[in-house]
Design a protein around this motif. Structure first.
Motif, PDB file in Angstrom:
ATOM      1  N   LYS A 248     -16.181  30.276 -32.184  1.00  0.00           N
ATOM      2  CA  LYS A 248     -17.102  31.080 -31.433  1.00  0.00           C
ATOM      3  C   LYS A 248     -16.855  31.417 -30.179  1.00  0.00           C
ATOM      4  O   LYS A 248     -17.281  32.154 -29.506  1.00  0.00           O
ATOM      5  N   PHE A 249     -16.053  30.197 -29.435  1.00  0.00           N
ATOM      6  CA  PHE A 249     -16.064  30.036 -28.135  1.00  0.00           C
ATOM      7  C   PHE A 249     -15.053  31.104 -27.874  1.00  0.00           C
ATOM      8  O   PHE A 249     -14.949  31.890 -26.937  1.00  0.00           O
TER       9      PHE A 249
ATOM     10  N   LEU B  65     -21.977  34.206 -16.625  1.00  0.00           N
ATOM     11  CA  LEU B  65     -23.535  34.292 -16.765  1.00  0.00           C
ATOM     12  C   LEU B  65     -23.502  34.489 -18.484  1.00  0.00           C
ATOM     13  O   LEU B  65     -24.207  34.038 -19.090  1.00  0.00           O
ATOM     14  N   ASN B  66     -22.654  35.573 -18.769  1.00  0.00           N
ATOM     15  CA  ASN B  66     -22.253  35.868 -20.146  1.00  0.00           C
ATOM     16  C   ASN B  66     -21.979  34.835 -20.946  1.00  0.00           C
ATOM     17  O   ASN B  66     -22.560  34.447 -21.966  1.00  0.00           O
ATOM     18  N   SER B  67     -21.011  34.112 -20.712  1.00  0.00           N
ATOM     19  CA  SER B  67     -20.658  32.745 -21.273  1.00  0.00           C
ATOM     20  C   SER B  67     -21.677  31.696 -21.421  1.00  0.00           C
ATOM     21  O   SER B  67     -21.710  31.256 -22.632  1.00  0.00           O
ATOM     22  N   TYR B  68     -22.477  31.412 -20.558  1.00  0.00           N
ATOM     23  CA  TYR B  68     -23.550  30.421 -20.620  1.00  0.00           C
ATOM     24  C   TYR B  68     -24.411  30.768 -21.564  1.00  0.00           C
ATOM     25  O   TYR B  68     -25.066  30.138 -22.490  1.00  0.00           O
ATOM     26  N   LEU B  69     -24.956  31.906 -21.784  1.00  0.00           N
ATOM     27  CA  LEU B  69     -25.963  32.760 -22.561  1.00  0.00           C
ATOM     28  C   LEU B  69     -25.509  32.558 -23.825  1.00  0.00           C
ATOM     29  O   LEU B  69     -26.134  31.946 -24.749  1.00  0.00           O
ATOM     30  N   PHE B  70     -24.202  32.989 -24.330  1.00  0.00           N
ATOM     31  CA  PHE B  70     -23.780  33.083 -25.469  1.00  0.00           C
ATOM     32  C   PHE B  70     -23.373  31.687 -25.960  1.00  0.00           C
ATOM     33  O   PHE B  70     -23.631  31.448 -27.184  1.00  0.00           O
ATOM     34  N   ASN B  71     -22.778  30.974 -25.003  1.00  0.00           N
ATOM     35  CA  ASN B  71     -22.451  29.564 -25.681  1.00  0.00           C
ATOM     36  C   ASN B  71     -23.464  28.661 -25.816  1.00  0.00           C
ATOM     37  O   ASN B  71     -23.434  27.763 -26.741  1.00  0.00           O
TER      38      ASN B  71
ATOM     39  N   PHE C  84     -26.625  29.682 -26.666  1.00  0.00           N
ATOM     40  CA  PHE C  84     -27.373  30.009 -27.678  1.00  0.00           C
ATOM     41  C   PHE C  84     -26.721  30.051 -28.993  1.00  0.00           C
ATOM     42  O   PHE C  84     -27.433  30.533 -29.998  1.00  0.00           O
ATOM     43  N   TRP C  85     -25.512  30.065 -29.171  1.00  0.00           N
ATOM     44  CA  TRP C  85     -24.661  30.560 -30.502  1.00  0.00           C
ATOM     45  C   TRP C  85     -23.672  29.446 -30.656  1.00  0.00           C
ATOM     46  O   TRP C  85     -23.683  28.791 -31.518  1.00  0.00           O
ATOM     47  N   THR C  86     -22.574  29.226 -29.514  1.00  0.00           N
ATOM     48  CA  THR C  86     -21.577  28.364 -29.934  1.00  0.00           C
ATOM     49  C   THR C  86     -21.885  27.007 -30.080  1.00  0.00           C
ATOM     50  O   THR C  86     -21.552  26.312 -31.038  1.00  0.00           O
ATOM     51  N   PHE C  87     -22.740  26.431 -28.929  1.00  0.00           N
ATOM     52  CA  PHE C  87     -22.949  25.083 -28.762  1.00  0.00           C
ATOM     53  C   PHE C  87     -24.409  24.790 -29.200  1.00  0.00           C
ATOM     54  O   PHE C  87     -24.902  23.903 -28.544  1.00  0.00           O
ATOM     55  N   LYS C  88     -25.045  25.831 -29.789  1.00  0.00           N
ATOM     56  CA  LYS C  88     -26.561  25.673 -29.935  1.00  0.00           C
ATOM     57  C   LYS C  88     -27.139  24.491 -30.401  1.00  0.00           C
ATOM     58  O   LYS C  88     -28.027  23.974 -29.967  1.00  0.00           O
ATOM     59  N   GLU C  89     -26.397  23.685 -31.296  1.00  0.00           N
ATOM     60  CA  GLU C  89     -26.832  22.211 -31.744  1.00  0.00           C
ATOM     61  C   GLU C  89     -26.908  21.204 -30.584  1.00  0.00           C
ATOM     62  O   GLU C  89     -27.716  20.487 -30.825  1.00  0.00           O
ATOM     63  N   GLU C  90     -25.880  21.438 -29.657  1.00  0.00           N
ATOM     64  CA  GLU C  90     -25.985  20.432 -28.589  1.00  0.00           C
ATOM     65  C   GLU C  90     -26.706  20.918 -27.215  1.00  0.00           C
ATOM     66  O   GLU C  90     -26.948  20.068 -26.541  1.00  0.00           O
ATOM     67  N   ALA C  91     -26.956  22.166 -27.289  1.00  0.00           N
ATOM     68  CA  ALA C  91     -27.525  22.752 -26.025  1.00  0.00           C
ATOM     69  C   ALA C  91     -29.120  22.119 -25.998  1.00  0.00           C
ATOM     70  O   ALA C  91     -29.900  22.479 -26.846  1.00  0.00           O
ATOM     71  N   LYS C  92     -29.209  21.864 -24.587  1.00  0.00           N
ATOM     72  CA  LYS C  92     -30.677  21.422 -24.414  1.00  0.00           C
ATOM     73  C   LYS C  92     -31.157  22.260 -23.476  1.00  0.00           C
ATOM     74  O   LYS C  92     -32.493  22.010 -22.969  1.00  0.00           O
TER      75      LYS C  92
END
Length: 132
Positions: free
Chosen positions: A13-14, A52-58, A60-68
């Motif tokens: 995903k990354f 900006l693109n990276s933060y949003l997609f990573n 909400f999608w790539t690391f969504k389980e870990e993202a706080k």
């Protein structure tokens, strides 16, 4: 084994997000250098567009389980990307000044995989790290 599979999925995903980021970065960099903007300034601007693109997609999608989506996460994300940006500017300088590569496209293509690997490791270990 589950952790390895999850990390592999995150890497894929990354990488997909990275392709999007890279497209934004490459296009912006090429346009800026085409109009005569210094390579270091062009790299900072184009890389920022990808951040900006990276933060949003990573997040909400790539690391969504870990993202706080907390301030500390955002600050860590920016810090990792500033390190990656610094490394990319330094490597571009090496391409141009040391290796004598005149093509912006070739220099950028050589630098991008190295910076992507550094960025993935930093993002996974420092930004979206799994807390138990």
């Amino acid at each position: 084994m589950k952790e390895v599979k999850q990390s592999f999925r995150q890497l894929i995903k990354f990488g997909a997000v990275g392709v999007m980021n890279t497209a934004v970065d490459f296009v912006a960099y090429q346009l800026l250098t085409l109009i005569g903007v210094n390579f270091a300034v062009a790299q900072c601007v184009s890389y920022s567009c990808g951040i900006l693109n990276s933060y949003l997609f990573n997040s909400f999608w790539t690391f969504k389980e870990e993202a706080k989506h907390k301030g500390k996460e955002i600050v860590s994300f920016i810090a990792v990307n500033l390190v990656s940006l610094s490394i990319s500017v330094a490597l571009l300088k090496v391409c141009y000044d040391v290796l004598g590569i005149e093509s912006n496209l070739i220099s950028k293509a050589l630098v991008t995989p190295v910076v992507m690997a550094i960025n993935f490791i930093g993002t996974k270990l420092l930004v979206f790290k799994k807390t138990k």
